[in-house]
Design a protein around this motif. Structure first.
Motif, mmCIF file in Angstrom:
data_model
loop_
_atom_site.group_PDB
_atom_site.id
_atom_site.type_symbol
_atom_site.label_atom_id
_atom_site.label_comp_id
_atom_site.label_asym_id
_atom_site.label_seq_id
_atom_site.Cartn_x
_atom_site.Cartn_y
_atom_site.Cartn_z
ATOM 1 N N ASP A 188 0.845 -1.185 0.000
ATOM 2 C CA ASP A 188 0.000 0.000 0.000
ATOM 3 C C ASP A 188 0.883 1.238 0.000
ATOM 4 O O ASP A 188 1.842 1.332 0.768
ATOM 5 C CB ASP A 188 -0.894 0.024 1.244
ATOM 6 C CG ASP A 188 -1.964 -1.044 1.192
ATOM 7 O OD1 ASP A 188 -2.381 -1.408 0.081
ATOM 8 O OD2 ASP A 188 -2.381 -1.507 2.256
ATOM 9 N N ILE A 189 0.534 2.165 -0.872
ATOM 10 C CA ILE A 189 1.243 3.437 -0.913
ATOM 11 C C ILE A 189 0.291 4.517 -0.414
ATOM 12 O O ILE A 189 -0.931 4.336 -0.455
ATOM 13 C CB ILE A 189 1.752 3.753 -2.334
ATOM 14 C CG1 ILE A 189 0.603 3.788 -3.342
ATOM 15 C CG2 ILE A 189 2.825 2.758 -2.752
ATOM 16 C CD1 ILE A 189 0.996 4.243 -4.716
ATOM 17 N N PRO A 190 0.826 5.624 0.059
ATOM 18 C CA PRO A 190 -0.046 6.687 0.562
ATOM 19 C C PRO A 190 -1.012 7.186 -0.514
ATOM 20 O O PRO A 190 -0.643 7.299 -1.686
ATOM 21 C CB PRO A 190 0.938 7.797 0.956
ATOM 22 C CG PRO A 190 2.231 7.092 1.191
ATOM 23 C CD PRO A 190 2.236 5.937 0.237
ATOM 24 N N ASN A 191 -2.237 7.482 -0.114
ATOM 25 C CA ASN A 191 -3.243 7.995 -1.046
ATOM 26 C C ASN A 191 -3.111 9.495 -1.261
ATOM 27 O O ASN A 191 -3.373 10.003 -2.351
ATOM 28 C CB ASN A 191 -4.657 7.672 -0.562
ATOM 29 C CG ASN A 191 -4.993 6.208 -0.749
ATOM 30 O OD1 ASN A 191 -4.562 5.582 -1.708
ATOM 31 N ND2 ASN A 191 -5.751 5.653 0.171
ATOM 32 N N ASP A 192 -2.736 10.220 -0.218
ATOM 33 C CA ASP A 192 -2.578 11.667 -0.322
ATOM 34 C C ASP A 192 -1.389 11.964 -1.238
ATOM 35 O O ASP A 192 -0.297 11.434 -1.045
ATOM 36 C CB ASP A 192 -2.344 12.258 1.072
ATOM 37 C CG ASP A 192 -2.187 13.753 1.037
ATOM 38 O OD1 ASP A 192 -1.039 14.205 0.861
ATOM 39 O OD2 ASP A 192 -3.202 14.456 1.180
ATOM 40 N N HIS A 193 -1.614 12.814 -2.220
ATOM 41 C CA HIS A 193 -0.582 13.074 -3.227
ATOM 42 C C HIS A 193 0.687 13.681 -2.628
ATOM 43 O O HIS A 193 1.797 13.298 -3.010
ATOM 44 C CB HIS A 193 -1.132 13.992 -4.309
ATOM 45 C CG HIS A 193 -2.216 13.368 -5.143
ATOM 46 N ND1 HIS A 193 -2.908 12.237 -4.796
ATOM 47 C CD2 HIS A 193 -2.737 13.736 -6.327
ATOM 48 C CE1 HIS A 193 -3.794 11.944 -5.724
ATOM 49 N NE2 HIS A 193 -3.703 12.847 -6.675
ATOM 50 N N ALA A 194 0.560 14.616 -1.716
ATOM 51 C CA ALA A 194 1.735 15.260 -1.115
ATOM 52 C C ALA A 194 2.522 14.268 -0.258
ATOM 53 O O ALA A 194 3.759 14.261 -0.278
ATOM 54 C CB ALA A 194 1.317 16.470 -0.285
ATOM 55 N N ILE A 195 1.817 13.431 0.470
ATOM 56 C CA ILE A 195 2.497 12.416 1.283
ATOM 57 C C ILE A 195 3.153 11.385 0.371
ATOM 58 O O ILE A 195 4.269 10.926 0.639
ATOM 59 C CB ILE A 195 1.520 11.763 2.281
ATOM 60 C CG1 ILE A 195 1.049 12.813 3.295
ATOM 61 C CG2 ILE A 195 2.162 10.569 2.979
ATOM 62 C CD1 ILE A 195 -0.045 12.345 4.220
ATOM 63 N N LEU A 196 2.490 11.047 -0.713
ATOM 64 C CA LEU A 196 3.060 10.118 -1.692
ATOM 65 C C LEU A 196 4.363 10.678 -2.260
ATOM 66 O O LEU A 196 5.354 9.956 -2.379
ATOM 67 C CB LEU A 196 2.064 9.840 -2.817
ATOM 68 C CG LEU A 196 2.567 8.933 -3.939
ATOM 69 C CD1 LEU A 196 2.914 7.547 -3.413
ATOM 70 C CD2 LEU A 196 1.525 8.847 -5.054
#
Length: 58
Positions: free
Chosen positions: A2-10
């Motif tokens: 699983d990768i972060p969903n929030d673009h900035a956190i990604l």
């Protein structure tokens, strides 16, 4: 994985992984078992693109 969903956190997550692993983007995606196109689209949506010379998204 699983990768972060929030673009900035990604963005932060992927750049950190690139820096710490020493892999390029393609190798990192294989290691994480993620579709690189999904990451590219999410990060392009917030104005970032992969720079192979810097080995990070800028």
């Amino acid at each position: 994985m699983d990768i972060p969903n929030d673009h900035a956190i990604l963005l932060s997550y992927i750049n950190t992984q690139l820096r710490n692993s020493g892999h390029d983007f393609n190798e990192l995606c294989k290691d994480l078992c993620v579709d690189k196109e999904i990451i590219l689209k999410k990060l392009e949506a917030i104005g970032y693109a992969y720079d192979p010379e810097k080995n990070r998204f800028v």
